[in-house]
Motif scaffolding. Sequence first.
Motif, mmCIF file in Angstrom:
data_model
loop_
_atom_site.group_PDB
_atom_site.id
_atom_site.type_symbol
_atom_site.label_atom_id
_atom_site.label_comp_id
_atom_site.label_asym_id
_atom_site.label_seq_id
_atom_site.Cartn_x
_atom_site.Cartn_y
_atom_site.Cartn_z
ATOM 1 N N PRO A 1 3.261 -5.934 -6.332
ATOM 2 C CA PRO A 1 2.356 -4.905 -6.888
ATOM 3 C C PRO A 1 1.868 -3.945 -5.805
ATOM 4 C CG PRO A 1 1.217 -6.992 -6.646
ATOM 5 C CD PRO A 1 2.670 -7.261 -6.318
ATOM 6 N N SER A 2 1.534 -2.734 -6.248
ATOM 7 C CA SER A 2 0.905 -1.766 -5.360
ATOM 8 C C SER A 2 -0.585 -2.046 -5.342
ATOM 9 C CB SER A 2 1.154 -0.341 -5.852
ATOM 10 O OG SER A 2 2.506 -0.022 -5.745
ATOM 11 N N VAL A 3 -1.176 -1.932 -4.156
ATOM 12 C CA VAL A 3 -2.605 -2.162 -3.996
ATOM 13 C C VAL A 3 -3.205 -0.962 -3.280
ATOM 14 C CG1 VAL A 3 -2.346 -4.674 -3.939
ATOM 15 C CG2 VAL A 3 -2.301 -3.388 -1.800
ATOM 16 N N SER A 4 -4.517 -0.845 -3.368
ATOM 17 C CA SER A 4 -5.154 0.260 -2.639
ATOM 18 C C SER A 4 -5.454 -0.179 -1.233
ATOM 19 C CB SER A 4 -6.420 0.707 -3.358
ATOM 20 O OG SER A 4 -7.320 -0.375 -3.463
ATOM 21 N N SER B 1 -1.287 -1.472 8.281
ATOM 22 C CA SER B 1 -0.372 -0.340 8.188
ATOM 23 C C SER B 1 1.063 -0.848 8.298
ATOM 24 C CB SER B 1 -0.649 0.669 9.298
ATOM 25 O OG SER B 1 -0.254 0.114 10.555
ATOM 26 N N LYS B 2 2.006 0.009 7.975
ATOM 27 C CA LYS B 2 3.414 -0.357 8.100
ATOM 28 C C LYS B 2 3.735 -0.737 9.540
ATOM 29 C CE LYS B 2 6.467 2.814 6.907
ATOM 30 N NZ LYS B 2 7.522 3.583 6.227
ATOM 31 N N VAL C 1 0.884 -1.162 0.000
ATOM 32 C CA VAL C 1 0.000 0.000 0.000
ATOM 33 C C VAL C 1 0.923 1.215 0.000
ATOM 34 C CG1 VAL C 1 -1.807 1.251 1.234
ATOM 35 C CG2 VAL C 1 -1.745 -1.257 1.321
ATOM 36 N N LYS C 2 0.744 2.085 -0.991
ATOM 37 C CA LYS C 2 1.620 3.253 -1.096
ATOM 38 C C LYS C 2 0.811 4.539 -1.073
ATOM 39 C CE LYS C 2 5.352 1.014 -3.614
ATOM 40 N NZ LYS C 2 6.218 1.067 -4.796
ATOM 41 N N GLN C 3 1.412 5.549 -0.452
ATOM 42 C CA GLN C 3 0.851 6.897 -0.462
ATOM 43 C C GLN C 3 1.980 7.836 -0.851
ATOM 44 O OE1 GLN C 3 -0.739 7.368 3.510
ATOM 45 N NE2 GLN C 3 -2.760 6.710 2.854
ATOM 46 N N GLY C 4 1.790 8.569 -1.928
ATOM 47 C CA GLY C 4 2.827 9.482 -2.390
ATOM 48 C C GLY C 4 4.116 8.759 -2.757
ATOM 49 N N GLY C 5 3.991 7.518 -3.245
ATOM 50 C CA GLY C 5 5.159 6.752 -3.651
ATOM 51 C C GLY C 5 5.881 6.041 -2.524
ATOM 52 N N LYS C 6 5.456 6.264 -1.281
ATOM 53 C CA LYS C 6 6.100 5.619 -0.133
ATOM 54 C C LYS C 6 5.204 4.526 0.423
ATOM 55 C CE LYS C 6 8.902 9.489 1.233
ATOM 56 N NZ LYS C 6 9.735 9.969 2.276
ATOM 57 N N ILE C 7 5.813 3.450 0.897
ATOM 58 C CA ILE C 7 5.048 2.341 1.461
ATOM 59 C C ILE C 7 4.402 2.779 2.771
ATOM 60 C CG2 ILE C 7 5.195 0.014 2.441
ATOM 61 C CD1 ILE C 7 7.571 -0.462 0.523
ATOM 62 N N SER C 8 3.083 2.626 2.852
ATOM 63 C CA SER C 8 2.370 2.976 4.083
ATOM 64 C C SER C 8 1.725 1.749 4.722
ATOM 65 C CB SER C 8 1.306 4.030 3.800
ATOM 66 O OG SER C 8 0.349 3.531 2.886
ATOM 67 N N GLY C 9 1.722 0.624 3.988
ATOM 68 C CA GLY C 9 1.119 -0.580 4.527
ATOM 69 C C GLY C 9 1.390 -1.774 3.637
ATOM 70 N N TYR C 10 0.841 -2.910 4.044
ATOM 71 C CA TYR C 10 1.082 -4.163 3.345
ATOM 72 C C TYR C 10 -0.222 -4.931 3.174
ATOM 73 C CZ TYR C 10 5.673 -3.041 5.300
ATOM 74 O OH TYR C 10 6.822 -2.397 5.678
ATOM 75 N N GLN C 11 -0.389 -5.584 2.020
ATOM 76 C CA GLN C 11 -1.509 -6.499 1.840
ATOM 77 C C GLN C 11 -0.985 -7.906 2.102
ATOM 78 O OE1 GLN C 11 -3.251 -7.222 -2.067
ATOM 79 N NE2 GLN C 11 -5.265 -7.198 -1.088
ATOM 80 N N LEU C 12 -1.717 -8.655 2.919
ATOM 81 C CA LEU C 12 -1.288 -9.985 3.322
ATOM 82 C C LEU C 12 -1.976 -11.063 2.489
ATOM 83 C CD1 LEU C 12 -1.357 -9.384 7.177
ATOM 84 C CD2 LEU C 12 0.546 -9.075 5.576
ATOM 85 N N SER C 13 -1.438 -12.267 2.556
ATOM 86 C CA SER C 13 -1.924 -13.379 1.741
ATOM 87 C C SER C 13 -3.373 -13.758 2.030
ATOM 88 C CB SER C 13 -1.010 -14.599 1.909
ATOM 89 O OG SER C 13 -0.792 -14.890 3.270
#
Length: 99
Positions: free
Chosen positions: A95-98, A52-53, A34-46
Motif C-alpha cells: 500500500p501507499s502511505v503518507s 527516504s528512498k 511513500v509516493k510523490q507524483g506516482g513515483k516511490i520517494s520512500g518506504y515505511q518500515l515494519s
Amino acid sequence: MNEDKKDLGAMLAYAALDEVPKPKADAKEIVGLVKQGGKISGYQLSDGETVSKEEGVAMAKAGEIQGVGVAHRKDTQYLKSLPDGSENNNLGNLPSVSG
C-alpha cells in the motif's frame, strides 16, 4: 507455471540486481511505499518508521532491511523485492502511505 520457468524467473530477477545484501537478524521489512507524483520517494518500515528512498537503500546495504536487493536506473539506486514465490510481498503490491 512449471518449476523450471519459476527458477529461470528468479534467476533473471536476481541478475537484474546490483547487490543482494545479507540482512541482520533484527532487519526490518518494508510494509508501505511513500509516493510523490506516482513515483516511490520512500518506504515505511515494519517498526512504523518512514525513510527516504536513499535512506532505504543505505539501510538495506547495511543489512537493516530484509527481503530486498539494490538495483539502479541511470544514476539512481532503488530497492527491489527478492523473488520468493509470493506476489503479496512484492514492493509494487504494497500500500501507499503518507510520508
